[in-house]
Design an enzyme around this catalytic site. Structure first.
Site, PDB file in Angstrom:
ATOM      1  N   ASP A  56       0.836  -1.204   0.000  1.00  0.00           N
ATOM      2  CA  ASP A  56       0.000   0.000   0.000  1.00  0.00           C
ATOM      3  C   ASP A  56       0.872   1.256   0.000  1.00  0.00           C
ATOM      4  O   ASP A  56       1.986   1.250   0.527  1.00  0.00           O
ATOM      5  CB  ASP A  56      -0.904  -0.031   1.255  1.00  0.00           C
ATOM      6  CG  ASP A  56      -2.040   0.973   1.154  1.00  0.00           C
ATOM      7  OD1 ASP A  56      -2.299   1.479   0.046  1.00  0.00           O
ATOM      8  OD2 ASP A  56      -2.673   1.262   2.184  1.00  0.00           O
ATOM      9  N   ASN A  87     -10.759  -2.671  -6.012  1.00  0.00           N
ATOM     10  CA  ASN A  87      -9.939  -1.771  -6.839  1.00  0.00           C
ATOM     11  C   ASN A  87     -10.589  -1.414  -8.184  1.00  0.00           C
ATOM     12  O   ASN A  87     -10.150  -0.480  -8.860  1.00  0.00           O
ATOM     13  CB  ASN A  87      -8.544  -2.367  -7.095  1.00  0.00           C
ATOM     14  CG  ASN A  87      -7.640  -2.310  -5.876  1.00  0.00           C
ATOM     15  OD1 ASN A  87      -6.714  -3.098  -5.739  1.00  0.00           O
ATOM     16  ND2 ASN A  87      -7.892  -1.359  -4.966  1.00  0.00           N
TER      17      ASN A  87
HETATM   18  C1  FPP Z   1      -1.900   0.117  -3.302  1.00  0.00           C
HETATM   19  O1  FPP Z   1      -1.458   1.447  -3.364  1.00  0.00           O
HETATM   20  C2  FPP Z   1      -1.348  -0.688  -4.394  1.00  0.00           C
HETATM   21  C3  FPP Z   1      -2.079  -1.291  -5.357  1.00  0.00           C
HETATM   22  C4  FPP Z   1      -3.549  -1.205  -5.420  1.00  0.00           C
HETATM   23  C5  FPP Z   1      -1.465  -2.054  -6.471  1.00  0.00           C
HETATM   24  C6  FPP Z   1      -0.184  -2.782  -6.208  1.00  0.00           C
HETATM   25  C7  FPP Z   1       0.498  -3.030  -7.498  1.00  0.00           C
HETATM   26  C8  FPP Z   1       1.830  -3.003  -7.732  1.00  0.00           C
HETATM   27  C9  FPP Z   1       2.804  -2.819  -6.680  1.00  0.00           C
HETATM   28  C10 FPP Z   1       2.378  -3.146  -9.119  1.00  0.00           C
HETATM   29  C11 FPP Z   1       2.055  -4.369  -9.919  1.00  0.00           C
HETATM   30  C12 FPP Z   1       2.128  -5.655  -9.192  1.00  0.00           C
HETATM   31  C13 FPP Z   1       2.848  -6.770  -9.551  1.00  0.00           C
HETATM   32  C14 FPP Z   1       2.682  -8.027  -8.761  1.00  0.00           C
HETATM   33  C15 FPP Z   1       3.826  -6.796 -10.635  1.00  0.00           C
HETATM   34  P1  FPP Z   1      -2.544   2.628  -3.445  1.00  0.00           P
HETATM   35  O2  FPP Z   1      -2.710   3.005  -4.866  1.00  0.00           O
HETATM   36  O3  FPP Z   1      -3.786   2.213  -2.744  1.00  0.00           O
HETATM   37  O4  FPP Z   1      -1.811   3.747  -2.643  1.00  0.00           O
HETATM   38  P2  FPP Z   1      -2.487   4.943  -1.805  1.00  0.00           P
HETATM   39  O5  FPP Z   1      -3.192   4.290  -0.638  1.00  0.00           O
HETATM   40  O6  FPP Z   1      -1.323   5.767  -1.378  1.00  0.00           O
HETATM   41  O7  FPP Z   1      -3.423   5.649  -2.731  1.00  0.00           O
END
Ligand code: FPP
Length: 286
Positions: free
Chosen positions: A54, A102
């Protein structure tokens, strides 16, 4: 710092995770990571580590960048964590990449996430295969775009014989949906004449993680203190470790810090410590 392609395939992909463990590859001599490594007890490693990645959006916002740049930067963290987990002989690593919730994000962000996943698999698949990593997907991943499903199926097939670390990627995942799907499958089997016993063992067997040990350690980055519908059944006794570090800044040292902390905890699984049990018995007999 390690980059893609620097992870030398110098171990046989036919070995089991703990046989593939190679602590000498984890950290450079004299580095802070090496000091952490020395604090790790090899005999008490978690078997399954699950991670809620996250903070990508906030990482990007803090730099005045679009959110997707945070996801892009998060891939470097994914790479480093997979590598170190395999080197430490972790049996199962589960990464929460895309939740059912998501889909509520802007279309462009969802599209960008799917493309990052496809690019990651295209680029890293040979390395995963070389290291005996066996990919498994948890979630309703077959509902993703056909181009993503095709790439995922290719990666599943290519890594199916790997006997090293099991890498679960949670895609279109929801812990509640997982339990619903398990119930539906149980009912379908009943309808087909299979009289399965309804107990904890059976439910576990019908989950996406069937046959795997439950997570011993759940890590969440970015300072949020929530479980977010992740592995709800399986984390019943997991130790939770949270860090303020945003996911794109997460590296092997954070992963090792989490394990050092995990090893210092007293896991009782609802029981009392043996010493207390003895003293209680002493009082009883007095
Ligand atoms: C949460 O951060 C993260 C995600 C919803 C996606 C995670 C994906 C990756 C790390 C990249 C692709 C994955 C792989 C396995 C290659 P957020 O967007 O919720 O952050 P925020 O809470 O700061 O808005």
């Amino acid at each position: 710092a390690r980059r893609a392609g620097t992870w030398a395939a110098d171990r046989c992909a036919r070995l089991l995770p703990h046989e593939m463990a190679d602590f000498s590859k984890v950290a450079r001599a004299g580095s802070p990571e090496e000091r952490l490594l020395r604090r790790l007890d090899r005999t008490r490693m978690p078997r399954h580590v699950a991670i809620i990645m996250d903070g990508n959006g906030r990482w990007a916002k803090g730099r005045g960048l679009p959110r997707v740049e945070g996801h892009r930067a998060g891939v470097a963290a994914v790479r480093d964590v997979i590598e170190v987990a395999a080197q430490l002989g972790i049996e199962v690593l589960t990464l929460y990449a895309f939740s059912v919730e998501n889909w509520k994000r802007p279309r462009y962000e969802v599209w960008a996430l799917m493309n990052l996943l496809k690019d990651y698999l295209r680029r890293e698949l040979p390395q995963l295969v070389d290291h005996g990593i066996r990919l498994q997907l948890v979630g309703r991943w077959r509902e993703l775009d056909p181009s993503v499903v095709a790439q995922l199926e290719k990666a599943l097939e290519a890594t199916a014989d790997g006997r090293g670390m099991q890498l679960n990627i949670a895609l279109n995942y929801s812990g509640r949906c997982e339990i619903v799907d398990a119930c539906r499958d149980i009912v379908a089997d009943w309808a087909g004449g299979e009289r399965v016993e309804i107990d904890e063992e059976t439910i576990g067997r019908y989950l996406y993680t069937s046959g795997q040990p439950d997570p011993d350690l759940l890590i969440r980055s970015s300072g949020e203190q929530r479980v977010s519908n992740f592995l709800l059944w399986q984390i019943a006794y997991a130790e939770i470790w949270m860090t303020d570090t945003l996911w794109p800044d997460f590296r092997r040292r954070h992963f090792m810090e989490a394990i050092v902390d995990f090893q210092a905890r007293n896991r009782r699984f609802g029981a009392v410590p043996a010493a207390d049990e003895e003293s209680a018995a002493d009082r009883g007999s007095a």
